[in-house]
Motif scaffolding. Sequence first.
Motif, PDB file in Angstrom:
ATOM      1  N   THR A 128       0.800  -1.225   0.000  1.00 41.24           N
ATOM      2  CA  THR A 128       0.000   0.000   0.000  1.00 41.24           C
ATOM      3  C   THR A 128       0.833   1.275   0.000  1.00 41.24           C
ATOM      4  N   HIS A 137      -2.889   6.235  -2.374  1.00 36.70           N
ATOM      5  CA  HIS A 137      -4.300   6.527  -2.106  1.00 36.70           C
ATOM      6  C   HIS A 137      -4.798   7.626  -3.023  1.00 36.70           C
ATOM      7  N   ALA A 141      -8.550   7.103   0.135  1.00 35.71           N
ATOM      8  CA  ALA A 141      -8.961   5.739  -0.174  1.00 35.71           C
ATOM      9  C   ALA A 141      -7.764   4.984  -0.736  1.00 35.71           C
ATOM     10  N   SER A 142      -7.422   3.875  -0.105  1.00 40.00           N
ATOM     11  CA  SER A 142      -6.291   3.069  -0.555  1.00 40.00           C
ATOM     12  C   SER A 142      -6.515   2.593  -1.979  1.00 40.00           C
ATOM     13  N   ALA A 149      -8.517   2.815   4.506  1.00 40.83           N
ATOM     14  CA  ALA A 149      -8.570   4.261   4.287  1.00 40.83           C
ATOM     15  C   ALA A 149      -7.541   4.928   5.194  1.00 40.83           C
ATOM     16  N   HIS A 150      -7.128   6.098   4.808  1.00 44.46           N
ATOM     17  CA  HIS A 150      -6.173   6.883   5.579  1.00 44.46           C
ATOM     18  C   HIS A 150      -6.836   8.200   5.960  1.00 44.46           C
ATOM     19  N   GLN A 156      -3.824  15.130   2.203  1.00 51.78           N
ATOM     20  CA  GLN A 156      -4.541  13.913   1.831  1.00 51.78           C
ATOM     21  C   GLN A 156      -5.630  14.235   0.822  1.00 51.78           C
TER      22      GLN A 156
END
Length: 185
Positions: A128, A137, A141-142, A149-150, A156
Motif C-alpha cells: 500500500t 491513495h 482511499a487506498s 482508508a487513511h 490527503q
Amino acid sequence: MVVGAGNSAVQVAAELAQVARVGLAGRAPVRFFPQRPLGRDLNFWLTVTGLDAAPLGRFQSRPATMAVIDDGRYRAALATGRPERRPMFTRVDGSTVAWADEGKEEVDVIILATGYLPDLDFLAPLGTLDRTGRPLHRDGASLAHPRLAHVGLEWQRSLSSTSLRGVGRDARRAARRIARELRSC
C-alpha cells in the motif's frame, strides 16, 4: 536551540525567548502570512472561499511548505533577535552545536519542531506504499485495498487534512466509502 522554520518552531522559540536566550535554526528562511488578512481571521477566508476543503491534495506531488501564520508578534520577536535567527548548525557534539563558519556554541536543549512524516512501514507488506513510503491513495482511499482508508495525511485531500478542521471531514468521507464497500459484499 529550536530547529525549524514553521508555525510550531517559531511559536515555541518566541515564547521561550521571553524567559531565556533562544536560537531558531533552520535550513529555510521563515516566511510569514498574516493571521487576519483584510481584517478577518485566515480560517474565515479559507472557509468562505472553499480553499480549506477544496480537494487539491491529488495535485500535490510533494506537500507545500507552509508560512508562519502571524498576527505580527512572531515577526516582531525575530526582528528584535528574541529568538535569534540562525542558519542550521552542521553538527552536534554533546551539548555543543557547530556552525558552518566553524563557530561553536553550547546549548542546554535542542527542540526539533521540523514537522514529521508518518512512519507507515508496517503497511509495506500489504503493498500500500509508494517507493517513498507514502500511502498509495486517492483522497484517503487506498488504491491497493478497497477496505483501507487513511486520515490525517498531509494534503490527503485538502489543505486542512492534517488539522482538526479537516481530519473529521476526511474521516466521514472514508467511513462512507468503506460502508458502501461493505454493503456491496
